[in-house]
Design an enzyme around this catalytic site. Structure first.
Site, short mmCIF file in Angstrom:
data_model
loop_
_atom_site.label_atom_id
_atom_site.label_comp_id
_atom_site.label_asym_id
_atom_site.label_seq_id
_atom_site.Cartn_x
_atom_site.Cartn_y
_atom_site.Cartn_z
N TYR A 112 44.16 42.43 49.02
CA TYR A 112 43.21 41.33 48.80
C TYR A 112 42.56 40.81 50.07
CZ TYR A 112 45.42 41.54 44.29
OH TYR A 112 45.89 42.00 43.09
N PRO A 125 38.99 39.26 38.01
CA PRO A 125 38.83 39.55 36.58
C PRO A 125 38.23 38.36 35.84
CG PRO A 125 41.09 39.94 37.34
CD PRO A 125 40.40 39.12 38.39
N HIS A 348 41.78 36.88 42.48
CA HIS A 348 42.98 37.63 42.17
C HIS A 348 44.11 37.53 43.19
CE1 HIS A 348 45.26 40.51 40.02
NE2 HIS A 348 44.26 41.21 39.54
N SER A 559 44.62 48.21 32.59
CA SER A 559 45.62 47.17 32.51
C SER A 559 45.74 46.65 31.09
CB SER A 559 45.23 46.02 33.44
OG SER A 559 46.27 45.09 33.50
#
Length: 631
Positions: A112, A125, A348, A559
């Site tokens: 990240y 997301p 995220h 996912s």
């Protein structure tokens, strides 16, 4: 979801997590958080030989025999007694002894904070909630007020440490991520970002930010005695915000947060030189969460609604629409459109999908409650509008961010679907794992289009361990490859196809169980690589091998994010020629989102989405029309 070429992140050897492998069961235990956390086991370092053997097995269906042979020799060299593998493994084992979790800091940085692509599409997301029907603007405000009250209700469980402990396969899960998502924010840097969490401050934040027509407001959500405002009080405050932000020609300062991280890092340093700007930015960063009151998008047909809502959650539709009505660095942003389009986007770095979905489930249930409390009308002070001084240089940065955002918007190809033929019910009736069933159908859909198997990433939760994040379930296996090749082969009998399908599903289930127990290969390989970098040692050849680059080029990044709410999460692909696939299997239907990039001629989200529908139906028909053999 993390956008990568074989570039920044693939160098470090990982991609985007988001989901969980099977639904989590919840037991209501009033537990003290720290005592619970200390009782959790530490993340193990898997045995070196086991990882090397499993890595070779994972490469088998995705690299050619010659390449595989070359990698086999490199792995033998790597594992020689007294060699690099043994040294790095020892280093990792030492690190694991010293730290609460040998992986989590490394993962946060490499996956990240070091990642320089925009968080929009590539990392953050979006979640599409069921469409609301607002008859008027008051309906939108009313719903927003209930939603805010619902989040504050969830927050009280976090603050009081009465959050129900979650279990997976009978084992308690780490609850740390719940303590990271509120009152936190990502801060851009010119080379690397940071995350700040104000929840643990001596005086934790008591305000949220609300953005409408690109204008940000501070809304205090607690009374002076510490009680949260009621729905009625919040509603009145939102009305005040709405009425004092009617001009729609303001500079969309929030769009700066959508730019490439290095560009935003530079623009950020420039922006906060001004004292007023610095205070305004700090108020957004410190807020508990953000609520975006969005303008309506042009009307879409009912079958297009979910796809359009997915776009709205992921990026806001571009600079002409709602992309400037965001602060993309904020961990949690709830989006409530005038036209009933609702959902959220989350940054995220602090957490995966399941804690976010757990919060959503709570909030959605809360908004359905009828309100009994009528509030004594104590006058509340006007929410504070955040001011920004826009210099010519900042204006130029905003224009650049707008252009880049619009390019990203045009490049995103997305399809959000409801598969209505069956849900979890059918695979369960066949004594098959619903997640494995969907993953094998995805393998079949991809193989039918491309006539090859590809590296596939499915996120597995490591929350059985203290501070656990994710590892990778590699859904492409020797067994899945055998099944997808046999499925459309007229020379193969159905009984053989069923046996191969059953074997592929069992192999996926076994890999999943191995991953959630900390025995998968991807994070271990990443750890060995980062250990070598930390030791300033020569990078072992296995990490410079073509096979390693191929293995990390996830054409399918997937996912499962199960929820009680009839929602779906969506995210972008992690490679330029790949797909992002997220799904929520309900009892009798499956919500799924498929994304790709328009700039890639070979990918098409609608085609893969249709392929997935066909594969699921064909697999069901195969099982129903084949006499049960003794498997």
């Amino acid at each position: 979801m993390l956008g990568i070429l074989v570039r920044t992140m693939v160098k470090a050897g990982m991609v985007k997590p988001s989901g969980l492998v099977k639904p989590v069961s919840v037991t209501r235990i009033t537990g003290r958080y720290l005592a619970h956390q200390e009782g959790l086991p530490k993340l193990p370092v898997p045995p070196l030989k086991q990882t090397c053997d499993r890595y070779l097995a994972a490469l088998d269906p995705i690299v050619d025999p010659e390449e595989l042979n070359h990698t086999r020799h490199l792995l033998e060299e790597f594992q020689k007694p007294g060699g690099a593998g043994e040294r790095l493994q020892k280093g990792l084992e030492q690190r694991a002894k010293k730290m609460e979790n040998w992986l989590s800091d490394w993962w946060l940085q490499t996956a990240y904070l070091d990642y320089r692509m925009p968080v929009v599409i590539h990392s953050s997301p979006g979640v599409v909630l069921p469409r609301m029907v607002f008859n008027d603007r008051q309906g939108q405000m009313r719903y927003a007020a209930k939603l805010i009250a619902g989040v504050l209700d969830f927050k009280s469980m976090i603050d009081n440490e009465t959050l129900p402990v979650e279990y997976l396969g009978g084992k308690p899960l780490c609850m740390n991520q719940y303590y990271q998502v509120l009152s936190s924010c990502r801060i851009p840097g010119t080379k690397r970002d940071t995350v700040v969490n104000y929840a643990l401050d001596k005086r934790p934040p008591t305000h949220i930010t609300v953005v409408h027509n690109f204008q940000f407001f501070v809304l205090d959500v607690y009374n002076s005695d510490g009680t949260p405002l009621t729905v009625d009080q919040i509603y009145l405050q939102l009305e005040k915000i709405w009425n004092s932000s009617l001009q729609s020609n303001k500079e969309p300062i929030g769009i700066l947060t959508s730019n490439h991280r290095n560009s935003w890092g530079k623009a950020y340093n420039n922006l906060i030189k001004d004292k007023t700007n610095k205070e305004s930015v700090r108020a957004i960063q410190k807020s508990i969460f953000t609520v975006c009151l969005d303008a309506a998008l042009p009307r879409a047909s009912d079958d297009m609604y979910r796809t359009r809502a997915g776009v709205q959650m992921l990026h806001g539709g571009g600079s002409r629409w709602n992309s400037g009505n965001r602060w993309f660095d904020k961990t949690l942003q709830f989006i409530i459109g005038e036209d009933g389009t609702c959902g959220l986007i989350y940054e995220h770095a602090p957490a995966e999908g399941p804690p976010i979905v757990s919060l959503i489930d709570h909030v959605v249930e809360y908004t359905k409650k009828s309100e009994m409390v009528r509030t004594p009308m104590v006058p509340l002070r006007m929410p504070q509008k955040l001011r920004f001084n826009i210099t010519p240089e900042i204006k130029k940065d905003i224009e650049e961010a707008k252009q880049n955002m619009n390019i990203m918007v045009h490049d995103l190809d997305i399809k959000v679907n409801v598969f209505s033929h069956f849900g979890k019910d059918f695979p369960k009736s066949q004594k098959m794992s619903p997640d494995a069933f969907i993953q094998i159908a995805l393998q079949l859909a991809y193989y039918r289009i491309y006539k090859r198997c590809c590296p596939t990433y499915e996120s597995a939760s490591l929350r059985m361990f203290r501070l656990g994040r994710t590892d990778t379930i590699r859904s492409t296996s020797v067994d899945s490859a055998r099944f997808v090749k046999a499925m459309d082969d007229p020379a193969k009998h159905n009984t053989e196809k069923v046996a191969l399908l059953d074997k592929a599903i069992k192999a996926h289930r076994a890999y999943t169980d191995m991953a959630i127990r900390g025995q998968a290969i991807d994070r271990h390989l990443l750890g060995l690589k980062l250990q070598a970098i930390e030791d300033l040692a020569a990078l072992p050849e296995i990490f410079m091998d073509t096979s390693y680059a191929v293995a990390l080029h996830f054409n399918l990044s997937t996912s499962q994010v199960p929820a009680k709410t009839d929602c779906v999460m969506c995210f972008g692909p992690v490679v330029p020629d790949g797909y992002g696939v997220c799904y929520n299997p309900m009892d009798t239907h499956i919500n799924f989102a498929v994304s790709a990039f328009n700039s890639c001629q070979d990918t098409n989200a609608a085609r893969l989405a249709q392929g997935l529908v066909d594969s699921l139906v064909d697999m069901k028909n195969l099982l129903e029309h084949t006499p049960k053999a003794k498997l």
